[in-house]
Design an enzyme around this catalytic site. Sequence first.
Site, mmCIF file in Angstrom:
data_model
loop_
_atom_site.group_PDB
_atom_site.id
_atom_site.type_symbol
_atom_site.label_atom_id
_atom_site.label_comp_id
_atom_site.label_asym_id
_atom_site.label_seq_id
_atom_site.Cartn_x
_atom_site.Cartn_y
_atom_site.Cartn_z
ATOM 1 N N ASP A 281 0.826 -1.208 0.000
ATOM 2 C CA ASP A 281 0.000 0.000 0.000
ATOM 3 C C ASP A 281 0.860 1.258 0.000
ATOM 4 O O ASP A 281 1.886 1.306 0.671
ATOM 5 C CB ASP A 281 -0.846 0.082 1.278
ATOM 6 C CG ASP A 281 -2.000 -0.896 1.287
ATOM 7 O OD1 ASP A 281 -2.654 -1.030 0.237
ATOM 8 O OD2 ASP A 281 -2.234 -1.508 2.343
ATOM 9 N N VAL A 388 4.253 4.135 3.467
ATOM 10 C CA VAL A 388 4.321 3.139 2.400
ATOM 11 C C VAL A 388 4.542 1.776 3.052
ATOM 12 O O VAL A 388 5.437 1.607 3.878
ATOM 13 C CB VAL A 388 5.459 3.467 1.411
ATOM 14 C CG1 VAL A 388 5.654 2.324 0.416
ATOM 15 C CG2 VAL A 388 5.150 4.764 0.681
ATOM 16 N N GLU A 389 3.701 0.827 2.682
ATOM 17 C CA GLU A 389 3.781 -0.544 3.211
ATOM 18 C C GLU A 389 4.269 -1.441 2.088
ATOM 19 O O GLU A 389 3.489 -1.905 1.258
ATOM 20 C CB GLU A 389 2.392 -1.008 3.669
ATOM 21 C CG GLU A 389 1.733 -0.122 4.716
ATOM 22 C CD GLU A 389 2.161 -0.460 6.138
ATOM 23 O OE1 GLU A 389 3.002 -1.368 6.301
ATOM 24 O OE2 GLU A 389 1.651 0.188 7.062
ATOM 25 N N PHE A 390 5.593 -1.679 2.052
ATOM 26 C CA PHE A 390 6.108 -2.499 0.953
ATOM 27 C C PHE A 390 5.888 -3.982 1.252
ATOM 28 O O PHE A 390 5.794 -4.395 2.407
ATOM 29 C CB PHE A 390 7.596 -2.211 0.711
ATOM 30 C CG PHE A 390 8.517 -2.655 1.815
ATOM 31 C CD1 PHE A 390 8.893 -3.990 1.950
ATOM 32 C CD2 PHE A 390 9.036 -1.743 2.716
ATOM 33 C CE1 PHE A 390 9.745 -4.403 2.967
ATOM 34 C CE2 PHE A 390 9.895 -2.141 3.738
ATOM 35 C CZ PHE A 390 10.245 -3.476 3.857
#
Length: 432
Positions: A281, A388-390
Site C-alpha cells: 500500500d 508506504v507498506e512495501f
Amino acid sequence: MKFTQAGNFLLLAGLASSCLLPEERAGGSIRRPLNRRQGSNGKAIGKGDRFSAGALFPRGIGSGNATDLSTILSVAEVATGLQGLVKEYGITTFATPYKTYEGRTITGAKIGGSGTYHVYLNGAIHARERGSHDSVLYFISDLLYAQKHGTGLTYGKKTYTNADVIKALSTGIVVTPLSNPDGVNYDQTTNSCWRKNRNPKSSTGSASTIGVDLNRNFDFAWSLKKWAPSVASDVASTSPSSEVFQGTAAFSEPETQSIKYIFDTYPKIRWFIDLHSYTGDVLYSWGSDTDQSTQPYKNFLNSTYDSIRGITGDSVTTKYGEYISAADLSDVKTAGTRFGSAMSTAAGRAYTVMQSAFLYPTSGASDDYAFSRHIADSTKNKVYSYTVEFGFGNSASSCPFYPTDAQYTSNLQETNAGFIEFLLAAADIGLE
Ligand SMILES: *[C@@H]1O[C@H](CO)[C@@H](O)[C@H](O)[C@H]1NC(C)=O
Ligand SMILES: *[C@@H]1O[C@H](CO)[C@@H](O)[C@H](O)[C@H]1NC(C)=O
Ligand SMILES: [Zn+2]
C-alpha cells in the site's frame, strides 16, 4: 479494505494486515498469541561487516553490481555502510541529539540539493519490518553511484535515466535509514517479531510490556480523548503490553524526538515518506478520518468533534471528516499514484494507493504529524506525507514481516523504483 471491528479478524486473517497482524488489531491491550505458527525466520541477518568498517561502500540493486545481498543489513552495517558512502562520495551524515534507551544514536544522511532539503525518507521505525533500512540505504547508494558515474538506474521493469537521477537528487534528500535501532537490534538478535522500541519505563515486569509503538507516539491527536469512544482503543493503546502502546506522552521517546528534530532542523522539507511493511500500500493523508475538502473547521484541532473523530463510515458532511484542501488532496494523490505505479511495475506485484484512514484510523502516526505541522503552526512548512507498506508478507515465517530471499529482492526493487518516481513527482509538483 478496512479493519475496524475487533471481532472480524478471523474472517480477515488470510488477508494482508499492514504493520499490524489481525490479532494485534483486536482491541488495545491484546498481545500476539503465543501459539502462532512457527517456521523459518526468512532471510538471514548479516554477520560480520560487509563494508569493512566503512572502507567499502554499499551499491544498491539498481546500479548494476549490488553489494552482496545474501543477508539483511545488521544494525552495525547500516552505520558502516553510511561511513562507506561518506568516504566514497563525501556526503554529510549527522547524529540527532537524542540517544535511545540503550544508548544508540540515530544517524541521518543528506544528499543532493544545493544546501536545501525538500524530501525526507525514514526507515525502520517498526523493528520487525525487515528490509526497510536496507531499502533506504541502498537507494541513496544507487543515486550517488549513478551521479558519480553518469549512469541510470534499473529496478526490475522500471528504468530511469541519468537525467532522472540528477533531477531526483536535485530535490535535496535527508534520510534516517534506521530510526528504531534498539528495536531492530532486538528483533535481529531474537527473531521475536518485535515492533516497538525497547524503552522499559512503563513495563510492569513482564518482557512483553517493554517498548513504545513509535508510530503512535507523535504529536497528532495523541490523546485518546480526541477520538470517538468506539475507536479509541483501536487508534492506539495506553496499555504497555499492547503492540500499539502510545507511550507516556506525545514525543516521550528519543526516536520520535529525533524525527521531529529533522523536520525542525530542515524546515524546507516538503515531502515525507515513512517506510513500513507489509501489504502493498501507498497511504496518503489523513490517517484519522475520511478526507473532506469543504469544511475547514472540521479538523484535528477542533475539540467540538472529539467524540466522533475516527469513525470512517459516517457522513463527513453531517458528522466528521478530516479537512484537506482540494488542491493538497490532488497533489498527494498524484505523487502517491506515481509512487504506487512505479512499485507495481518494478516487480509485477500490484500496489494499492489509498487514504491512510481507510486501512485503519490511527493516532500519533508520523505521517499525520508531518502533514499536521503547518496547520498546528502556520510558520511551519506544509509536508505532504505518506506511509508506504512495501511487500506482501511471508506466510511461511513465524513472523510474516520477515521476507524470504526472493521477497527481499522484489521489495528492494519496488521501494527503490517507488522512491525515485516519488522524487521526480515531487520535483514536478513543487518543492517550495
Ligand atoms: C562487483 O562488485 C564486486 C565487489 O564489490 C567486485 O569485486 C566486482 O569486481 C564487481 N564487478 C563488476 C563487473 O564491476
Ligand atoms: C469548531 O467547530 C465548531 C462547530 O462546527 C465551530 O463552530 C468552531 O468555529 C470550530 N472551531 C474552530 C477553531 O474552527
Ligand atoms: Zn510499520
